[in-house]
Design a protein around this motif. Structure first.
Motif, short mmCIF file in Angstrom:
data_model
loop_
_atom_site.label_atom_id
_atom_site.label_comp_id
_atom_site.label_asym_id
_atom_site.label_seq_id
_atom_site.Cartn_x
_atom_site.Cartn_y
_atom_site.Cartn_z
N MET A 1 -5.85 29.62 54.78
CA MET A 1 -6.31 28.40 55.45
C MET A 1 -7.82 28.44 55.65
SD MET A 1 -3.30 27.91 58.35
CE MET A 1 -4.02 26.37 58.93
N LYS A 2 -8.46 27.31 55.40
CA LYS A 2 -9.90 27.22 55.60
C LYS A 2 -10.22 27.19 57.09
CE LYS A 2 -10.58 24.64 51.30
NZ LYS A 2 -11.05 23.36 50.70
N ASP A 3 -11.43 27.63 57.42
CA ASP A 3 -11.83 27.68 58.83
C ASP A 3 -11.77 26.30 59.48
OD1 ASP A 3 -12.19 30.37 58.62
OD2 ASP A 3 -14.39 30.33 58.69
N GLU A 4 -12.14 25.26 58.72
CA GLU A 4 -12.12 23.92 59.31
C GLU A 4 -10.70 23.46 59.60
OE1 GLU A 4 -13.35 23.34 54.89
OE2 GLU A 4 -13.67 24.79 56.51
N ASP A 5 -9.75 23.98 58.83
CA ASP A 5 -8.34 23.64 59.10
C ASP A 5 -7.79 24.47 60.25
OD1 ASP A 5 -8.28 21.79 57.00
OD2 ASP A 5 -7.79 23.34 55.53
N LEU A 6 -8.23 25.70 60.35
CA LEU A 6 -7.78 26.55 61.45
C LEU A 6 -8.32 26.07 62.79
CD1 LEU A 6 -8.16 30.18 59.99
CD2 LEU A 6 -6.04 29.14 60.82
N GLY A 7 -9.57 25.62 62.78
CA GLY A 7 -10.21 25.22 64.03
C GLY A 7 -10.68 26.44 64.81
N GLU A 8 -11.40 26.20 65.87
CA GLU A 8 -11.96 27.29 66.66
C GLU A 8 -10.87 28.20 67.22
OE1 GLU A 8 -14.83 27.91 70.61
OE2 GLU A 8 -14.69 25.96 69.61
N ASN A 9 -9.79 27.60 67.73
CA ASN A 9 -8.71 28.39 68.31
C ASN A 9 -7.98 29.21 67.25
OD1 ASN A 9 -7.04 29.18 70.55
ND2 ASN A 9 -5.43 27.86 69.74
N GLY A 10 -7.79 28.63 66.08
CA GLY A 10 -7.13 29.34 65.00
C GLY A 10 -7.94 30.51 64.49
N ILE A 11 -9.26 30.32 64.40
CA ILE A 11 -10.14 31.42 63.98
C ILE A 11 -10.09 32.56 64.99
CG2 ILE A 11 -12.55 32.06 63.58
CD1 ILE A 11 -12.98 29.17 62.56
N TYR A 12 -10.10 32.18 66.27
CA TYR A 12 -9.99 33.21 67.33
C TYR A 12 -8.69 33.99 67.18
CZ TYR A 12 -8.67 35.19 71.82
OH TYR A 12 -8.22 36.05 72.79
N LYS A 13 -7.58 33.28 66.99
CA LYS A 13 -6.28 33.95 66.88
C LYS A 13 -6.24 34.89 65.67
CE LYS A 13 -3.36 30.48 69.15
NZ LYS A 13 -2.27 29.50 68.96
#
Length: 381
Positions: free
Chosen positions: A204-216
């Motif tokens: 998944m791309k970072d823009e799809d993950l979002g800030e919370n997804g990147i953190y997780k």
């Protein structure tokens, strides 16, 4: 006579074919009995359709969702709810999460039950239920209600297992289950779940993950690295926790010493050594183990300070115990185990008035704390 079940507070009615609640009311099939929430003022055997409100019907339907999901008319009742409140699932989910956050656990549990009855195929609701029971267990454990906490942990595991089996896979189920197993000291299972979360999100791309997804994603990798670097999947480490938890401290201590001999810089291992020693009332050895844990990376936790304080109280180092408890309380200001220990420390110092204040604080956070209540009852202040 008080009802013994929430289902006792509803009754079923058949409405005439031309009955409607309002011009824009939901369509009601008069051939199917309708569950209605009784009013407090309702007398047995009395019912006037002219006084029936939409809220009574909605409440009755939600009661069926929560407590009678195998009702023969459940599909029809779900349809009624969807017609009446198209955004009901979102509204109830937000309400349940808020109630859980405010520790209004009984009402939150009832709402989650209604949500599962409303849409049993919704895996997000199943995961939210697991998180709710996980949170409830943590709250009870902070209050020293170990048996209740263990019971809710078991409930959480049931729903985590269901969420982990979802198709298509639900990445957040693996992320949250990882922390559940970490809490239960099942490091193999925790690592496996974190690795699965990383695998499910790796493309998944970072823009799809979002800030919370990147953190997780970063957090999951951090947990995998910690478990691997500290060798916490080791058989001796796993066996030590299981044995000490079951009350076989001597055998557990043998296992954790074997682990420490090969992994001397793992704070969790020294904490476990201190935990076992403290349970055997070998307070000096336990003190030394907890102090060692505090010197290692990750070891300065509120639990370590609290456990060390218990040993120091027993060893009559009251000033040291107070410093440890105050440090622990800064991290978890509402942890009733720490507050109770401050009460025991005050008793040891010969200050019953201060002890009573601490035990009273415990009861303000948890009115059902029997130990604090018993201590307070014994104090003549």
């Amino acid at each position: 006579m008080n009802p013994t079940s929430p289902l006792d507070t509803i009754y079923y009615i058949n409405l005439p074919e031309n009955f409607s609640l309002s011009k824009n009311a939901m369509h009601i099939d008069p051939t199917i009995p309708l569950p209605v929430q009784q009013k407090d003022s309702d007398a047995p055997g009395t019912f006037d359709p002219k006084e029936l409100t939409p809220e009574q019907i909605l409440s009755g339907l939600l009661t069926i969702m929560a407590y009678d999901p195998k009702n023969e008319h459940i599909l029809y009742y779900r349809t009624l709810l969807k017609e009446a409140r198209p955004n009901l699932q979102k509204e109830l989910t937000e309400a349940a999460i808020l109630k859980a956050k405010n520790e209004d656990f009984d009402l939150a549990e009832e709402i989650f039950s209604a949500l599962r009855g409303y849409d049993p195929e919704d895996m997000v609701t199943v995961l939210n239920t697991a998180l709710f029971f996980d949170q409830r267990a943590d709250a009870y454990r902070r209050q020293g209600l170990t048996d209740d906490a263990d019971a809710y942990d078991e409930d959480a595991l049931v729903y985590y297992r269901d969420a982990l089996d979802a198709e298509p896979p639900l990445p957040d189920a693996f992320f949250n289950a990882g922390f559940y197993f970490l809490k239960k000291h099942n490091y193999r299972e925790a690592k496996s779940n974190f690795e699965t979360y990383i695998a499910l999100t790796c493309d998944m791309k970072d823009e799809d993950l979002g800030e919370n997804g990147i953190y997780k994603k970063n957090r999951a990798q951090e947990m995998v690295n910690n478990i691997s670097n500290r060798n916490m999947e080791d058989d001796h480490f796993v066996a030590a926790y299981d044995l000490i938890s079951r009350g076989e401290e001597e055998k557990g201590l043998q296992e954790i010493r074997k682990f420490i001999s090969k992994n001397p810089n793992v704070w969790n291992a020294w904490f476990m050594l201190g935990w076992g020693m403290r349970r055997l009332e070998n307070f000096e050895a336990a003190k030394q183990a907890f102090e060692k844990a505090l010197t290692l990376e990750g070891g300065k936790t509120s639990d370590t300070y609290n456990e060390l304080a218990i040993c120091l109280i027993e060893l009559n180092d009251l000033e040291g115990a107070r410093n440890c408890l105050n440090t622990a309380l800064k991290s978890e200001p509402e942890n009733t185990k720490i507050i109770s220990n401050l009460g025991y420390l005050a008793l040891k110092e010969g200050n019953p008035a201060q002890a009573a204040a601490y035990f009273q604080t415990v009861l303000e956070y948890n009115p059902d704390d029997k130990i604090a209540a018993a201590e307070l009852a014994q104090l003549d202040v």
